[in-house]
Design an enzyme around this catalytic site. Structure first.
Site, PDB file in Angstrom:
ATOM      1  N   ASP A  51       0.835  -1.209   0.000  1.00  0.00           N
ATOM      2  CA  ASP A  51       0.000   0.000   0.000  1.00  0.00           C
ATOM      3  C   ASP A  51       0.866   1.255   0.000  1.00  0.00           C
ATOM      4  OD1 ASP A  51      -2.512  -1.148  -0.095  1.00  0.00           O
ATOM      5  OD2 ASP A  51      -2.668  -1.347   2.079  1.00  0.00           O
ATOM      6  N   GLY A  52       1.987   1.185   0.741  1.00  0.00           N
ATOM      7  CA  GLY A  52       2.898   2.329   0.796  1.00  0.00           C
ATOM      8  C   GLY A  52       3.420   2.703  -0.591  1.00  0.00           C
ATOM      9  N   ASN A 122      -4.855   9.025   1.835  1.00  0.00           N
ATOM     10  CA  ASN A 122      -4.992   8.470   3.189  1.00  0.00           C
ATOM     11  C   ASN A 122      -5.338   9.558   4.200  1.00  0.00           C
ATOM     12  OD1 ASN A 122      -4.760   5.725   3.027  1.00  0.00           O
ATOM     13  ND2 ASN A 122      -2.653   5.600   3.789  1.00  0.00           N
ATOM     14  N   GLU A 123      -4.400  10.469   4.410  1.00  0.00           N
ATOM     15  CA  GLU A 123      -4.644  11.482   5.428  1.00  0.00           C
ATOM     16  C   GLU A 123      -3.629  12.618   5.426  1.00  0.00           C
ATOM     17  OE1 GLU A 123      -1.678   9.210   6.221  1.00  0.00           O
ATOM     18  OE2 GLU A 123      -3.269   8.101   7.212  1.00  0.00           O
ATOM     19  N   ALA A 163      -6.389   3.121   8.107  1.00  0.00           N
ATOM     20  CA  ALA A 163      -4.951   3.205   8.403  1.00  0.00           C
ATOM     21  C   ALA A 163      -4.720   3.928   9.741  1.00  0.00           C
ATOM     22  CB  ALA A 163      -4.234   3.874   7.235  1.00  0.00           C
ATOM     23  N   ASN A 165      -5.842   6.574  11.021  1.00  0.00           N
ATOM     24  CA  ASN A 165      -7.106   6.966  11.651  1.00  0.00           C
ATOM     25  C   ASN A 165      -7.661   5.873  12.562  1.00  0.00           C
ATOM     26  OD1 ASN A 165      -9.916   8.436  11.606  1.00  0.00           O
ATOM     27  ND2 ASN A 165     -10.332   6.401  10.821  1.00  0.00           N
TER      28      ASN A 165
HETATM   29  P1  NAP Z   1       3.989   1.850   6.969  1.00  0.00           P
HETATM   30  O1  NAP Z   1       4.613   2.262   8.241  1.00  0.00           O
HETATM   31  O2  NAP Z   1       4.467   0.646   6.275  1.00  0.00           O
HETATM   32  O3  NAP Z   1       2.391   1.761   7.129  1.00  0.00           O
HETATM   33  C1  NAP Z   1       1.783   1.263   8.232  1.00  0.00           C
HETATM   34  C2  NAP Z   1       0.753   0.240   7.833  1.00  0.00           C
HETATM   35  O4  NAP Z   1      -0.391   0.886   7.272  1.00  0.00           O
HETATM   36  C3  NAP Z   1       1.229  -0.744   6.787  1.00  0.00           C
HETATM   37  O5  NAP Z   1       0.806  -2.012   7.202  1.00  0.00           O
HETATM   38  C4  NAP Z   1       0.510  -0.305   5.533  1.00  0.00           C
HETATM   39  O6  NAP Z   1       0.296  -1.359   4.633  1.00  0.00           O
HETATM   40  C5  NAP Z   1      -0.791   0.147   6.124  1.00  0.00           C
HETATM   41  N1  NAP Z   1      -1.641   0.994   5.316  1.00  0.00           N
HETATM   42  C6  NAP Z   1      -1.310   2.019   4.470  1.00  0.00           C
HETATM   43  N2  NAP Z   1      -2.419   2.566   3.953  1.00  0.00           N
HETATM   44  C7  NAP Z   1      -3.470   1.870   4.478  1.00  0.00           C
HETATM   45  C8  NAP Z   1      -4.878   1.958   4.332  1.00  0.00           C
HETATM   46  N3  NAP Z   1      -5.437   2.887   3.567  1.00  0.00           N
HETATM   47  N4  NAP Z   1      -5.661   1.096   5.031  1.00  0.00           N
HETATM   48  C9  NAP Z   1      -5.120   0.164   5.840  1.00  0.00           C
HETATM   49  N5  NAP Z   1      -3.793   0.032   6.020  1.00  0.00           N
HETATM   50  C10 NAP Z   1      -2.985   0.879   5.344  1.00  0.00           C
HETATM   51  O7  NAP Z   1       4.056   3.114   5.987  1.00  0.00           O
HETATM   52  P2  NAP Z   1       3.470   3.179   4.533  1.00  0.00           P
HETATM   53  O8  NAP Z   1       3.321   1.822   3.950  1.00  0.00           O
HETATM   54  O9  NAP Z   1       4.251   4.191   3.823  1.00  0.00           O
HETATM   55  O10 NAP Z   1       1.985   3.739   4.764  1.00  0.00           O
HETATM   56  C11 NAP Z   1       1.762   5.046   5.163  1.00  0.00           C
HETATM   57  C12 NAP Z   1       0.557   5.074   6.046  1.00  0.00           C
HETATM   58  O11 NAP Z   1       0.845   4.460   7.283  1.00  0.00           O
HETATM   59  C13 NAP Z   1       0.131   6.477   6.411  1.00  0.00           C
HETATM   60  O12 NAP Z   1      -0.612   7.070   5.394  1.00  0.00           O
HETATM   61  C14 NAP Z   1      -0.652   6.222   7.676  1.00  0.00           C
HETATM   62  O13 NAP Z   1      -2.025   6.006   7.417  1.00  0.00           O
HETATM   63  C15 NAP Z   1      -0.091   4.931   8.233  1.00  0.00           C
HETATM   64  N6  NAP Z   1       0.524   5.151   9.545  1.00  0.00           N
HETATM   65  C16 NAP Z   1      -0.055   4.551  10.608  1.00  0.00           C
HETATM   66  C17 NAP Z   1       0.408   4.777  11.878  1.00  0.00           C
HETATM   67  C18 NAP Z   1      -0.294   4.107  13.021  1.00  0.00           C
HETATM   68  O14 NAP Z   1      -1.223   3.342  12.778  1.00  0.00           O
HETATM   69  N7  NAP Z   1       0.092   4.391  14.255  1.00  0.00           N
HETATM   70  C19 NAP Z   1       1.498   5.609  12.089  1.00  0.00           C
HETATM   71  C20 NAP Z   1       2.089   6.212  10.977  1.00  0.00           C
HETATM   72  C21 NAP Z   1       1.580   5.973   9.708  1.00  0.00           C
HETATM   73  P3  NAP Z   1       1.472  -1.893   3.691  1.00  0.00           P
HETATM   74  O15 NAP Z   1       2.333  -2.748   4.559  1.00  0.00           O
HETATM   75  O16 NAP Z   1       0.736  -2.663   2.639  1.00  0.00           O
HETATM   76  O17 NAP Z   1       2.229  -0.727   3.146  1.00  0.00           O
HETATM   77 MN    MN Z   2       4.281   0.008   4.073  1.00  0.00          MN
END
Ligand code: NAP
Ligand code: MN
Length: 265
Positions: A51-52, A122-123, A163, A165
């Site tokens: 997804d990233g 995403n956000e 994600a 959120n």
């Molecule tokens: P990452 O650190 O690998 O992402 C965290 C997780 O979020 C990964 O498992 C990613 O899936 C998943 N993800 C991304 N978009 C999603 C969605 N729309 N619905 C459900 N899961 C989703 O970083 P990244 O892959 O670059 O993704 C960036 C996103 O991570 C940001 O947009 C934010 O939403 C999220 N994030 C979450 C937290 C938290 O939950 N505390 C903190 C920071 C960021 P993949 O492994 O398939 O990439």
């Molecule tokens: Mn990722």
């Protein structure tokens, strides 16, 4: 018809992935798809990764409304990746086209300091970059709503609702509802500071205005999907549900709720 089949491939080059991508190329050729070297020339943009990677593909190609984005996972399947690179059969089915549907995902438009505007799928996240809390005044359609003090605020799209959120206790929102959701990161609530304390879903016509109050900690980290904005002074952010949608492809047996169930239940 043929010029609707120009494809740009977005992925991080590595030897193992390259071999798999090569197989997809061969399959594409069989169905008359042509690979192009510049995303501007493509009407189909395919990301290979997770997804990233899909989020990066959108940012790097500037959320093209006239292109179709397809996410291919290098492993299982994610929220934006309806296909797996190891399942060529499913991709072939999609190329034959009767089993697919074009989806339109809502995005947000963020205007920073009245100058630069960005899209996110995403956000938008605003976080303190030091250990101290920071303060944000929140306005909805020009109405002063609340003063937030804490770690940060997040505004998510419906597809982003699963994600970051979700980790903050936000609701999962159906992507068929163009909307944005405001959630808090560890708000301070006392006699001086009071916030709503619950996630807030806003409709398409609303505008959220977040003004960072300059009281010593006014350098937040501004995140647009998975990219940190390199701007130092971001005092003022306006957020709206954008008219621009992201078009993507999904198989008819893979609804949003299939993905929610597969990931969380
Ligand atoms: P990452 O650190 O690998 O992402 C965290 C997780 O979020 C990964 O498992 C990613 O899936 C998943 N993800 C991304 N978009 C999603 C969605 N729309 N619905 C459900 N899961 C989703 O970083 P990244 O892959 O670059 O993704 C960036 C996103 O991570 C940001 O947009 C934010 O939403 C999220 N994030 C979450 C937290 C938290 O939950 N505390 C903190 C920071 C960021 P993949 O492994 O398939 O990439
Ligand atoms: Mn990722």
């Amino acid at each position: 018809m043929t010029d609707r089949k120009k494809v740009y491939l977005f992925y991080k080059k590595d030897e193992e992935l390259e071999k798999k991508v090569q197989k997809v190329r061969e399959l594409g050729r069989k169905y008359g798809y042509q690979q192009v070297e510049r995303p501007e020339d493509a009407n189909i943009i395919i990301s290979f990764g997770n997804d990233g990677t899909f989020l990066q593909a959108l940012q790097k190609t500037h959320f093209r409304e006239d292109a179709l984005y397809i996410g291919v996972n290098n492993g299982g399947m994610g929220f934006y990746t309806d296909f797996s690179i190891d399942d060529l059969e499913r991709m072939e089915l999609a190329m034959q086209s009767d089993n697919v549907e074009v989806l339109k995902y809502p995005t947000l438009e963020v205007t920073i300091d009245g100058l630069n505007s960005f899209h996110c799928i995403n956000e938008l996240s605003l976080r303190s970059n030091i250990i101290k809390t920071f303060v944000i005044d929140v306005y909805i359609d020009n109405l002063y709503f609340e003063t937030f003090r804490g770690d940060g605020l997040l505004v998510a799209t419906p597809t982003g609702s699963t994600a970051y959120n979700k980790s903050l206790g936000g609701a999962i929102v159906d992507p068929k509802l163009p909307s944005m959701q405001l959630t808090e990161m560890a708000s301070v609530n006392n006699n001086q500071y009071r916030t709503l304390g619950s996630p807030l879903v806003l409709g398409k016509e609303r505008e959220l205005h977040l003004k960072i109050v300059q009281d010593g900690n006014d350098h937040p980290i501004v995140g647009i999907d998975n990219e940190a904005m390199g701007v130092r002074h971001n005092y003022d952010m306006k957020v709206k549900v954008s008219d621009r949608v992201v078009k993507t492809l999904r198989m008819k047996d893979n609804l949003f709720y299939h993905k929610v169930k597969r990931s969380f239940l």
